[in-house]
Design a protein around this motif. Structure first.
Motif, PDB file in Angstrom:
ATOM      1  N   ASN A 121       0.696  -0.960   0.202  1.00  0.00           N
ATOM      2  CA  ASN A 121      -0.040  -0.310  -0.217  1.00  0.00           C
ATOM      3  C   ASN A 121       1.195   1.149   0.149  1.00  0.00           C
ATOM      4  N   ASN A 122       1.004   1.553  -1.366  1.00  0.00           N
ATOM      5  CA  ASN A 122       1.728   3.021  -1.554  1.00  0.00           C
ATOM      6  C   ASN A 122       0.844   3.506  -0.787  1.00  0.00           C
ATOM      7  N   THR A 123       1.131   4.950   0.141  1.00  0.00           N
ATOM      8  CA  THR A 123       0.134   5.661   0.589  1.00  0.00           C
ATOM      9  C   THR A 123       1.148   7.441   0.477  1.00  0.00           C
ATOM     10  N   THR A 124       2.031   7.455  -0.209  1.00  0.00           N
ATOM     11  CA  THR A 124       2.426   8.950  -0.408  1.00  0.00           C
ATOM     12  C   THR A 124       1.784   8.963  -1.111  1.00  0.00           C
ATOM     13  N   PRO A 125       1.587  10.835  -1.118  1.00  0.00           N
ATOM     14  CA  PRO A 125       0.514  11.866  -2.222  1.00  0.00           C
ATOM     15  C   PRO A 125       1.215  11.121  -3.288  1.00  0.00           C
ATOM     16  N   GLY A 126       0.296  10.734  -4.289  1.00  0.00           N
ATOM     17  CA  GLY A 126       0.749  11.373  -5.854  1.00  0.00           C
ATOM     18  C   GLY A 126       1.105   8.822  -6.263  1.00  0.00           C
ATOM     19  N   ASP A 127       1.180   7.976  -5.202  1.00  0.00           N
ATOM     20  CA  ASP A 127       1.413   7.456  -5.695  1.00  0.00           C
ATOM     21  C   ASP A 127      -0.179   6.466  -5.769  1.00  0.00           C
ATOM     22  N   TYR A 128       0.449   5.352  -5.963  1.00  0.00           N
ATOM     23  CA  TYR A 128      -0.492   4.018  -6.356  1.00  0.00           C
ATOM     24  C   TYR A 128      -1.604   3.552  -5.441  1.00  0.00           C
ATOM     25  N   GLY A 129      -1.441   3.389  -3.645  1.00  0.00           N
ATOM     26  CA  GLY A 129      -2.177   3.557  -2.967  1.00  0.00           C
ATOM     27  C   GLY A 129      -1.665   1.726  -3.359  1.00  0.00           C
ATOM     28  N   PRO A 130      -3.100   1.104  -2.613  1.00  0.00           N
ATOM     29  CA  PRO A 130      -2.618  -0.634  -2.932  1.00  0.00           C
ATOM     30  C   PRO A 130      -1.987  -0.843  -4.077  1.00  0.00           C
ATOM     31  N   THR A 131      -1.169  -1.659  -4.247  1.00  0.00           N
ATOM     32  CA  THR A 131      -0.087  -2.062  -5.467  1.00  0.00           C
ATOM     33  C   THR A 131       0.071  -3.228  -5.727  1.00  0.00           C
ATOM     34  N   ILE A 132       0.017  -4.542  -6.591  1.00  0.00           N
ATOM     35  CA  ILE A 132       0.353  -5.833  -6.857  1.00  0.00           C
ATOM     36  C   ILE A 132       1.680  -5.398  -8.119  1.00  0.00           C
ATOM     37  N   ILE A 133       1.979  -5.786  -7.773  1.00  0.00           N
ATOM     38  CA  ILE A 133       3.554  -6.343  -8.898  1.00  0.00           C
ATOM     39  C   ILE A 133       2.801  -7.881  -9.410  1.00  0.00           C
ATOM     40  N   LEU A 134       3.054  -8.215 -10.848  1.00  0.00           N
ATOM     41  CA  LEU A 134       2.698  -9.865 -10.836  1.00  0.00           C
ATOM     42  C   LEU A 134       4.364 -10.303 -11.724  1.00  0.00           C
ATOM     43  N   GLU A 135       4.723 -10.973 -11.898  1.00  0.00           N
ATOM     44  CA  GLU A 135       5.798 -11.360 -12.790  1.00  0.00           C
ATOM     45  C   GLU A 135       5.420 -12.753 -13.458  1.00  0.00           C
ATOM     46  N   HIS A 136       6.002 -12.316 -15.029  1.00  0.00           N
ATOM     47  CA  HIS A 136       5.146 -13.362 -15.898  1.00  0.00           C
ATOM     48  C   HIS A 136       6.547 -14.131 -16.988  1.00  0.00           C
ATOM     49  N   THR A 145       4.301  -7.040 -14.577  1.00  0.00           N
ATOM     50  CA  THR A 145       3.083  -6.257 -14.658  1.00  0.00           C
ATOM     51  C   THR A 145       2.815  -5.365 -13.617  1.00  0.00           C
ATOM     52  N   LEU A 146       2.449  -4.704 -13.026  1.00  0.00           N
ATOM     53  CA  LEU A 146       2.200  -3.049 -11.873  1.00  0.00           C
ATOM     54  C   LEU A 146       0.516  -3.476 -12.275  1.00  0.00           C
ATOM     55  N   TYR A 147       0.151  -3.426 -11.348  1.00  0.00           N
ATOM     56  CA  TYR A 147      -1.767  -3.023 -11.258  1.00  0.00           C
ATOM     57  C   TYR A 147      -1.419  -1.858  -9.866  1.00  0.00           C
ATOM     58  N   GLY A 148      -2.308  -0.526 -10.157  1.00  0.00           N
ATOM     59  CA  GLY A 148      -2.003   0.859  -9.193  1.00  0.00           C
ATOM     60  C   GLY A 148      -3.795   1.389  -9.104  1.00  0.00           C
ATOM     61  N   HIS A 149      -3.709   2.355  -7.748  1.00  0.00           N
ATOM     62  CA  HIS A 149      -5.371   2.138  -7.683  1.00  0.00           C
ATOM     63  C   HIS A 149      -6.241   1.649  -7.006  1.00  0.00           C
ATOM     64  N   LEU A 150      -5.697   0.445  -5.955  1.00  0.00           N
ATOM     65  CA  LEU A 150      -6.916  -0.716  -6.386  1.00  0.00           C
ATOM     66  C   LEU A 150      -7.578  -0.700  -4.846  1.00  0.00           C
ATOM     67  N   SER A 151      -7.881  -1.490  -4.368  1.00  0.00           N
ATOM     68  CA  SER A 151      -8.635  -1.416  -2.822  1.00  0.00           C
ATOM     69  C   SER A 151      -8.358  -1.941  -2.286  1.00  0.00           C
ATOM     70  N   ILE A 152      -8.247  -1.444  -0.890  1.00  0.00           N
ATOM     71  CA  ILE A 152      -7.131  -2.246  -0.061  1.00  0.00           C
ATOM     72  C   ILE A 152      -7.782  -4.044   0.279  1.00  0.00           C
ATOM     73  N   SER A 153      -8.691  -3.985   0.140  1.00  0.00           N
ATOM     74  CA  SER A 153      -9.309  -5.702   0.268  1.00  0.00           C
ATOM     75  C   SER A 153      -8.587  -6.395  -0.981  1.00  0.00           C
ATOM     76  N   SER A 154      -7.842  -5.953  -2.092  1.00  0.00           N
ATOM     77  CA  SER A 154      -7.625  -6.259  -3.451  1.00  0.00           C
ATOM     78  C   SER A 154      -5.637  -6.768  -2.696  1.00  0.00           C
ATOM     79  N   ILE A 155      -5.248  -6.697  -1.581  1.00  0.00           N
ATOM     80  CA  ILE A 155      -3.974  -6.870  -1.229  1.00  0.00           C
ATOM     81  C   ILE A 155      -4.043  -7.650  -0.327  1.00  0.00           C
ATOM     82  N   GLU A 156      -5.076  -7.824   0.889  1.00  0.00           N
ATOM     83  CA  GLU A 156      -5.422  -8.464   1.933  1.00  0.00           C
ATOM     84  C   GLU A 156      -5.464  -9.863   1.969  1.00  0.00           C
ATOM     85  N   GLU A 157      -5.193 -10.134   1.131  1.00  0.00           N
ATOM     86  CA  GLU A 157      -5.311 -12.052   1.599  1.00  0.00           C
ATOM     87  C   GLU A 157      -3.877 -12.574   0.502  1.00  0.00           C
TER      88      GLU A 157
END
Length: 228
Positions: A121-136, A145-157
């Protein structure tokens, strides 16, 4: 063309969904948030409400429900964010990913098979908030691949190494108070070298660095083929 770009164009060239299939591609429309778009003079896109107001006008005019675009787009969107303007000769305003603008809670699906490299969860102003990076890995070429500006629940589990198949639900779009003050959208970015980053990677470049970043972060639409 870089080695990664050559790999991306070998993937079957049909549009690859990255959000909920209830949004068919015929309800997508391109969105221009560049400094050259004079229509933006009437909207304060540095605020979530002002940005959403403009997006809604574009959607209405196009009879669309989803807006997309932004790769290597020079934007004023970040002009009120100190972390993007720390030095006059190092203003970061060139966008390195593809944005998909849709309602809060819109489901995000995995575009190709991958596994979780990291999340944060990248909380610095202007950052992504909750973020996931997948490896392929495709044809022995490893990339991310990076997925930014997600919900908190997206990274909880989540956990490192968790596998996702193409088309599986990965996350959902977060609200402005969670995604660090942006109108709801997904920031999607392809990255060759993470440079040691974990759960985060620059999504906006300065002019001075854009040559490097444009090679390390190729056009996401080489993979997705939206509107192609």
């Amino acid at each position: 063309m870089t080695d990664l770009e050559k790999i991306l164009v070998t993937i079957p060239k049909k549009p690859i969904p990255i959000i909920d299939s209830k949004f068919s591609l015929d309800v997508y429309t391109p969105l221009d948030l560049s400094v050259s778009n004079t229509s933006l003079e009437h909207h304060n896109i540095t605020t979530p409400a002002g940005c959403q107001e403009y997006i809604d006008t574009v959607l209405a005019a196009s009879k669309a429900k989803v807006a997309y675009g932004g790769y290597l787009e020079q934007r004023n969107l970040y002009s009120n964010t100190p972390s993007f303007n720390s030095a006059s000769d190092f203003v970061r305003n060139i966008h390195l990913g593809l944005d998909v603008w849709a309602p809060i809670g819109t489901l995000i699906v995995t575009p190709i098979d991958g596994k979780v490299h990291s999340f944060k969860n990248n909380t610095t102003p202007g950052d992504y908030g909750p973020t996931i990076i997948l490896e392929h890995s495709v044809n022995n070429e490893v990339f991310y691949t990076l997925y930014g500006h997600l919900s908190i629940s997206s990274i909880e589990e989540l956990y490192t190494g968790k596998e996702f198949k193409q088309g599986e639900i990965l996350a959902e779009m977060g609200a402005p108070e969670i995604n660090v003050n942006y109108a709801p959208h997904l920031h999607f970015q392809i990255i060759k070298d993470l440079q040691g980053n974990f759960g985060d990677y620059p999504g906006v470049s300065s002019k001075a660095d854009v040559e490097y970043y444009s090679k390390n972060c190729p056009n996401p639409n080489l993979l997705l083929s939206i509107g192609v």
